[in-house]
Design a protein around this motif. Structure first.
Motif, mmCIF file in Angstrom:
data_model
loop_
_atom_site.group_PDB
_atom_site.id
_atom_site.type_symbol
_atom_site.label_atom_id
_atom_site.label_comp_id
_atom_site.label_asym_id
_atom_site.label_seq_id
_atom_site.Cartn_x
_atom_site.Cartn_y
_atom_site.Cartn_z
ATOM 1 N N LEU A 53 -4.825 -4.588 -4.669
ATOM 2 C CA LEU A 53 -4.189 -3.476 -3.960
ATOM 3 C C LEU A 53 -3.896 -3.855 -2.516
ATOM 4 C CD1 LEU A 53 -3.244 -0.577 -3.616
ATOM 5 C CD2 LEU A 53 -5.630 0.121 -3.377
ATOM 6 N N HIS A 54 -4.816 -4.530 -1.869
ATOM 7 C CA HIS A 54 -4.634 -4.940 -0.472
ATOM 8 C C HIS A 54 -3.450 -5.900 -0.352
ATOM 9 C CE1 HIS A 54 -7.086 -5.520 3.456
ATOM 10 N NE2 HIS A 54 -5.797 -5.748 3.683
ATOM 11 N N ALA A 55 -3.399 -6.890 -1.227
ATOM 12 C CA ALA A 55 -2.313 -7.865 -1.182
ATOM 13 C C ALA A 55 -0.976 -7.223 -1.511
ATOM 14 C CB ALA A 55 -2.603 -9.010 -2.155
ATOM 15 N N GLY B 176 -0.400 -13.255 -1.112
ATOM 16 C CA GLY B 176 -1.260 -12.455 -0.253
ATOM 17 C C GLY B 176 -2.682 -12.331 -0.741
ATOM 18 N N LEU B 177 -2.947 -12.649 -2.005
ATOM 19 C CA LEU B 177 -4.316 -12.556 -2.528
ATOM 20 C C LEU B 177 -5.284 -13.439 -1.750
ATOM 21 C CD1 LEU B 177 -3.664 -12.605 -6.395
ATOM 22 C CD2 LEU B 177 -4.489 -10.673 -5.049
ATOM 23 N N VAL B 178 -4.796 -14.579 -1.262
ATOM 24 C CA VAL B 178 -5.660 -15.506 -0.536
ATOM 25 C C VAL B 178 -6.222 -14.847 0.716
ATOM 26 C CG1 VAL B 178 -5.749 -17.717 0.669
ATOM 27 C CG2 VAL B 178 -4.366 -17.485 -1.423
ATOM 28 N N PHE B 179 -5.380 -14.098 1.427
ATOM 29 C CA PHE B 179 -5.810 -13.481 2.672
ATOM 30 C C PHE B 179 -6.491 -12.137 2.430
ATOM 31 C CE2 PHE B 179 -2.074 -16.142 3.451
ATOM 32 C CZ PHE B 179 -2.610 -17.048 4.362
ATOM 33 N N ALA B 180 -6.009 -11.391 1.443
ATOM 34 C CA ALA B 180 -6.634 -10.105 1.124
ATOM 35 C C ALA B 180 -8.069 -10.297 0.649
ATOM 36 C CB ALA B 180 -5.818 -9.372 0.058
ATOM 37 N N LEU B 181 -8.329 -11.390 -0.042
ATOM 38 C CA LEU B 181 -9.690 -11.670 -0.498
ATOM 39 C C LEU B 181 -10.644 -11.793 0.683
ATOM 40 C CD1 LEU B 181 -11.730 -12.371 -2.731
ATOM 41 C CD2 LEU B 181 -10.976 -14.755 -2.554
ATOM 42 N N GLY B 182 -10.168 -12.390 1.783
ATOM 43 C CA GLY B 182 -11.008 -12.532 2.958
ATOM 44 C C GLY B 182 -11.475 -11.194 3.498
ATOM 45 N N GLY C 242 8.704 -9.420 -4.012
ATOM 46 C CA GLY C 242 7.587 -9.063 -3.144
ATOM 47 C C GLY C 242 6.390 -8.553 -3.914
ATOM 48 N N THR C 243 6.654 -7.756 -4.950
ATOM 49 C CA THR C 243 5.556 -7.192 -5.739
ATOM 50 C C THR C 243 4.818 -8.260 -6.531
ATOM 51 O OG1 THR C 243 6.791 -5.112 -5.956
ATOM 52 C CG2 THR C 243 4.960 -5.469 -7.480
ATOM 53 N N VAL C 244 5.546 -9.239 -7.030
ATOM 54 C CA VAL C 244 4.930 -10.269 -7.868
ATOM 55 C C VAL C 244 4.524 -11.493 -7.041
ATOM 56 C CG1 VAL C 244 5.232 -11.778 -9.866
ATOM 57 C CG2 VAL C 244 6.232 -9.473 -9.873
ATOM 58 N N LEU C 245 5.517 -12.179 -6.489
ATOM 59 C CA LEU C 245 5.236 -13.428 -5.779
ATOM 60 C C LEU C 245 4.531 -13.163 -4.442
ATOM 61 C CD1 LEU C 245 5.501 -16.485 -5.709
ATOM 62 C CD2 LEU C 245 7.778 -16.210 -4.671
ATOM 63 N N GLY C 246 5.036 -12.176 -3.689
ATOM 64 C CA GLY C 246 4.420 -11.872 -2.402
ATOM 65 C C GLY C 246 2.978 -11.442 -2.542
ATOM 66 N N ASN D 75 0.252 -5.011 1.494
ATOM 67 C CA ASN D 75 0.796 -5.799 2.601
ATOM 68 C C ASN D 75 2.176 -6.348 2.276
ATOM 69 O OD1 ASN D 75 -1.512 -5.343 4.084
ATOM 70 N ND2 ASN D 75 -2.402 -7.352 3.713
ATOM 71 N N SER D 76 2.348 -6.837 1.062
ATOM 72 C CA SER D 76 3.623 -7.436 0.693
ATOM 73 C C SER D 76 4.722 -6.385 0.542
ATOM 74 C CB SER D 76 3.477 -8.220 -0.617
ATOM 75 O OG SER D 76 4.709 -8.795 -0.996
ATOM 76 N N VAL D 77 4.438 -5.317 -0.189
ATOM 77 C CA VAL D 77 5.466 -4.308 -0.471
ATOM 78 C C VAL D 77 5.862 -3.533 0.784
ATOM 79 C CG1 VAL D 77 5.896 -2.144 -1.701
ATOM 80 C CG2 VAL D 77 4.864 -4.075 -2.901
ATOM 81 N N ILE D 78 4.882 -3.075 1.555
ATOM 82 C CA ILE D 78 5.183 -2.263 2.733
ATOM 83 C C ILE D 78 5.707 -3.121 3.868
ATOM 84 C CG2 ILE D 78 4.236 -0.690 4.465
ATOM 85 C CD1 ILE D 78 4.368 0.543 1.713
ATOM 86 N N GLN D 79 4.958 -4.157 4.231
ATOM 87 C CA GLN D 79 5.289 -4.931 5.423
ATOM 88 C C GLN D 79 6.469 -5.878 5.225
ATOM 89 O OE1 GLN D 79 1.689 -6.947 6.632
ATOM 90 N NE2 GLN D 79 0.536 -5.046 6.861
ATOM 91 N N SER D 80 6.591 -6.464 4.029
ATOM 92 C CA SER D 80 7.598 -7.505 3.821
ATOM 93 C C SER D 80 8.856 -7.030 3.121
ATOM 94 C CB SER D 80 6.980 -8.670 3.018
ATOM 95 O OG SER D 80 5.871 -9.209 3.701
ATOM 96 N N VAL D 81 8.815 -5.859 2.473
ATOM 97 C CA VAL D 81 9.987 -5.386 1.736
ATOM 98 C C VAL D 81 10.554 -4.109 2.365
ATOM 99 C CG1 VAL D 81 10.892 -4.639 -0.495
ATOM 100 C CG2 VAL D 81 9.147 -6.427 -0.392
ATOM 101 N N PHE D 82 9.772 -3.039 2.398
ATOM 102 C CA PHE D 82 10.306 -1.754 2.841
ATOM 103 C C PHE D 82 10.519 -1.692 4.355
ATOM 104 C CE2 PHE D 82 9.155 -0.506 -1.399
ATOM 105 C CZ PHE D 82 10.024 0.524 -1.715
#
Length: 292
Positions: free
Chosen positions: A236-238, A146-152, A138-142, A241-248
């Motif tokens: 940081l945004h990406a 997520g960078l694509v959407f966080a950039l928006g 999640g930290t690396v691949l997720g 989202n990945s670490v909190i929402q998709s892992v923890f």
């Protein structure tokens, strides 16, 4: 003096010419109107259809609103700050690791104290070893996905709105940027398509979420302004989202877990307050672009 007040005063300190201040205020107004126009259809789709596609489209509304404002007002694109400077390396490391540290502290305390329970989602292997593997992925691949959407989002929040609030002479611009960022999420929370899926009181969730986002916005702003680049904020945004929402979050259960953990959780908020104090305890800089 709290770190939040110090950071806001630091951001207010640069002298701004009257013409630039007027232009910044006009830009803020156009940006907010464009943001509402572009966000409303995606929010309706996300709330009514309960479809994640609406939320993913919505994440690009701030960036598109900022780009539209730049075109309408002929402001140019030079200060979007897509370049990495020499000081960006440490900021990128902080951006990637900050959510992991916050989540480990908050969720670890919640699980250990019994305020929430560590669980394994259906279809996944149980145990801490499996969880550690998921966290690494999640930290690396997720985060990379997520960078694509966080950039928006960051093209709008830290790439445009934050610097315009500073130039416009708005009191406490960092706090105001965080409040606007939080308020933008509220229709999703009130509509029940964001954060309310695990039970809990919607008004309490909304209030805690606004406070949480406002606090963590100081960390986003510090990384953006101190480096002159929006990429640390995007990362940081990406990562968040990945670490909190998709892992923890998927590994957390309990009837009162919504109150203590998650993006609106009290323990997460406490960890973010400590993190913001540590990162913002020293005066930072206000850079529109990385130094050459």
């Amino acid at each position: 003096m709290t770190p939040g007040r110090r950071e806001d005063q630091q951001a207010e300190s640069p002298k701004v010419a009257p013409d630039r201040r007027r232009e910044a205020r006009r830009g803020i107004g156009v940006f907010l109107v464009a943001l509402v126009v572009l966000s409303a259809p995606a929010m309706v789709f996300a709330v009514v259809a309960r479809n994640d596609i609406g939320i993913l489209v919505l994440m690009w509304a701030p960036g598109l609103a900022a780009l539209a404002t730049r075109l309408m007002l002929r402001e140019g694109f030079g200060d979007i700050s897509l370049r990495l400077g020499r000081r960006s390396g440490w900021a990128l490391l902080i951006a990637l690791g900050y959510p992991v540290g916050i989540a480990t502290a908050a969720y670890g305390l919640g699980w250990a104290s019994g305020l929430a329970h560590f669980t394994s989602p259906a279809g996944t292997s149980s145990g801490w070893g499996s969880f550690a593997g998921e966290l690494l992925v999640g930290t690396v691949l997720g985060t990379a996905v997520g960078l694509v959407f966080a950039l928006g989002e960051e093209l709008g929040w830290r790439g445009y709105l934050l610097t315009r609030l500073i130039d416009a002479g708005v009191p406490r611009p960092l706090m105001v940027s965080g409040l606007i960022w939080a308020a933008w999420h509220l229709p999703l929370i009130i509509g029940g398509s964001y954060l309310t899926g695990n039970g809990g009181s919607m008004p309490v969730i909304a209030v805690l979420f606004v406070v949480q986002v406002t606090v963590v916005s100081y960390v986003f702003a510090r990384l953006r302004l101190d480096t002159g680049s929006i990429w640390p904020a995007v990362l940081l945004h990406a990562s968040w989202n990945s670490v909190i929402q998709s892992v923890f979050d998927p590994h957390t259960s309990g009837s009162q877990a919504w109150l203590w953990l998650g993006e609106q959780g009290v323990l997460t908020l406490a960890a973010n307050v400590i993190g913001a104090v540590i990162l913002c305890r020293r005066p930072g800089r206000v850079l529109r672009q990385p130094p050459t």
